[in-house]
Design a protein around this motif. Structure first.
Motif, short mmCIF file in Angstrom:
data_model
loop_
_atom_site.label_atom_id
_atom_site.label_comp_id
_atom_site.label_asym_id
_atom_site.label_seq_id
_atom_site.Cartn_x
_atom_site.Cartn_y
_atom_site.Cartn_z
N ASN A 276 6.75 58.63 11.69
CA ASN A 276 6.73 59.76 10.75
C ASN A 276 7.68 60.87 11.18
O ASN A 276 7.34 62.04 11.12
CB ASN A 276 5.31 60.34 10.66
CG ASN A 276 4.50 59.67 9.58
OD1 ASN A 276 5.06 59.00 8.72
ND2 ASN A 276 3.20 59.84 9.64
N THR B 121 10.97 63.29 10.87
CA THR B 121 11.85 63.83 9.84
C THR B 121 13.10 64.38 10.51
O THR B 121 13.07 64.80 11.67
CB THR B 121 11.17 64.96 9.05
OG1 THR B 121 10.78 65.98 9.95
CG2 THR B 121 9.95 64.44 8.30
N CYS B 122 14.17 64.37 9.79
CA CYS B 122 15.44 64.86 10.31
C CYS B 122 15.75 66.22 9.72
O CYS B 122 15.65 66.42 8.51
CB CYS B 122 16.55 63.87 9.95
SG CYS B 122 18.16 64.36 10.56
#
Length: 79
Positions: free
Chosen positions: A3, A5-6
């Motif tokens: 899970n 995120t960038c």
């Protein structure tokens, strides 16, 4: 998958690079793309004048977007 995120912001990449250099006790590479001290340095009379008029013709990204800054070098050979 994970899970993760960038974060699309690269505004802190220069300070991160300098932190890593400091942590590893190594000298920063002044010629490194985007994060080096000379990455956005410009020298030479006509080149600097043209770059001031149309910066995106000479650099494809604003230095502030990667946490760096533009430098104009003045020497005895500058016009």
């Amino acid at each position: 998958k994970s899970n993760l995120t960038c974060n699309p912001s690269l505004a802190n990449i220069t300070s991160l690079s300098r932190f890593i250099d400091e942590t590893l006790n190594r000298s920063p590479d002044s010629a490194a793309p985007y994060v080096g001290a000379s990455a956005f340095a410009h020298k030479g009379g006509l080149h600097v004048a043209a770059m001031e008029r149309s910066p995106m013709s000479y650099q494809h990204v604003e230095p502030a977007l990667v946490g760096n800054e533009k430098r104009v070098l003045v020497s005895e050979l500058s016009g």
